[in-house]
Write a protein that holds these residues in place. Sequence first.
Motif, mmCIF file in Angstrom:
data_model
loop_
_atom_site.group_PDB
_atom_site.id
_atom_site.type_symbol
_atom_site.label_atom_id
_atom_site.label_comp_id
_atom_site.label_asym_id
_atom_site.label_seq_id
_atom_site.Cartn_x
_atom_site.Cartn_y
_atom_site.Cartn_z
ATOM 1 N N THR A 172 67.682 43.568 -24.986
ATOM 2 C CA THR A 172 67.468 42.464 -24.275
ATOM 3 C C THR A 172 69.223 41.915 -24.117
ATOM 4 O O THR A 172 69.238 40.557 -23.568
ATOM 5 N N ILE A 173 69.902 42.432 -24.590
ATOM 6 C CA ILE A 173 71.405 42.036 -24.677
ATOM 7 C C ILE A 173 71.910 41.780 -23.471
ATOM 8 O O ILE A 173 72.005 42.921 -22.609
ATOM 9 N N GLN A 174 72.451 40.725 -23.086
ATOM 10 C CA GLN A 174 73.441 40.585 -21.739
ATOM 11 C C GLN A 174 74.713 40.556 -21.918
ATOM 12 O O GLN A 174 75.386 40.943 -21.232
ATOM 13 N N ASN A 175 75.234 39.752 -23.196
ATOM 14 C CA ASN A 175 76.455 39.650 -23.677
ATOM 15 C C ASN A 175 76.755 39.774 -25.104
ATOM 16 O O ASN A 175 75.868 39.122 -25.869
ATOM 17 N N GLY A 176 77.554 40.763 -25.584
ATOM 18 C CA GLY A 176 77.741 40.970 -26.905
ATOM 19 C C GLY A 176 78.630 42.217 -26.953
ATOM 20 O O GLY A 176 79.517 42.359 -26.518
ATOM 21 N N GLN A 177 78.057 42.826 -28.111
ATOM 22 C CA GLN A 177 79.029 44.325 -28.314
ATOM 23 C C GLN A 177 78.206 45.192 -28.952
ATOM 24 O O GLN A 177 76.948 44.865 -29.503
ATOM 25 N N LEU B 238 74.217 53.478 -33.461
ATOM 26 C CA LEU B 238 74.409 52.514 -32.784
ATOM 27 C C LEU B 238 73.929 51.233 -33.023
ATOM 28 O O LEU B 238 72.717 51.055 -33.652
ATOM 29 N N GLN B 239 74.666 50.184 -32.893
ATOM 30 C CA GLN B 239 74.199 48.728 -33.198
ATOM 31 C C GLN B 239 74.505 47.787 -32.057
ATOM 32 O O GLN B 239 75.699 47.562 -31.883
ATOM 33 N N ILE B 240 73.678 46.994 -31.418
ATOM 34 C CA ILE B 240 73.975 46.334 -30.636
ATOM 35 C C ILE B 240 73.605 44.748 -31.066
ATOM 36 O O ILE B 240 72.742 44.805 -31.772
ATOM 37 N N SER B 241 74.493 43.795 -30.883
ATOM 38 C CA SER B 241 74.348 42.454 -31.158
ATOM 39 C C SER B 241 75.000 41.467 -30.163
ATOM 40 O O SER B 241 75.601 42.052 -29.294
#
Length: 145
Positions: A33-38, A140-143
């Motif tokens: 659901t991440i739109q802006n992050g890293q 992989l890690q998305i935040s």
Amino acid sequence: MPIYNKLIEIRTQPGINIHNITSHIKDFIAASTIQNGQVLVFSRHTTTALVINEDEVRLLEDIKVFLRKLAPESDRYLHNDLHLRVVPEDEPINAHSHLMAMMLTTSEVIPIMDGKLGLGTWQSVLFFELDGPRQRTVCLQISGN
């Protein structure tokens, strides 16, 4: 802030080989659901590396030649004196692979902007196997939000 984790499994070939894992990362971002992050991309091995560069076949061959010049397999390395240390029976002669990996990096952090991986036009995320064949894992890690 939500955090998503995923492991990518990569079966590698003998010697130095390079795998473009960009599509795996893009698919993972799209499923979040991440739109802006890293996104953090991390290799869990001491004889592998991650690099952001162009995925062009002749350049990739140049990179392999360059790495072999930096740490020739035929040179003498103390790490290869297996009889002087406690090692598993299948321990490879691989000091050159460790030295190559030290010249590269084990992780990359890439921005996510508007739900898309923030790479430039010719950039790809490349996984380097320096001591194959092996089964490898990339984390992989998305935040973000």
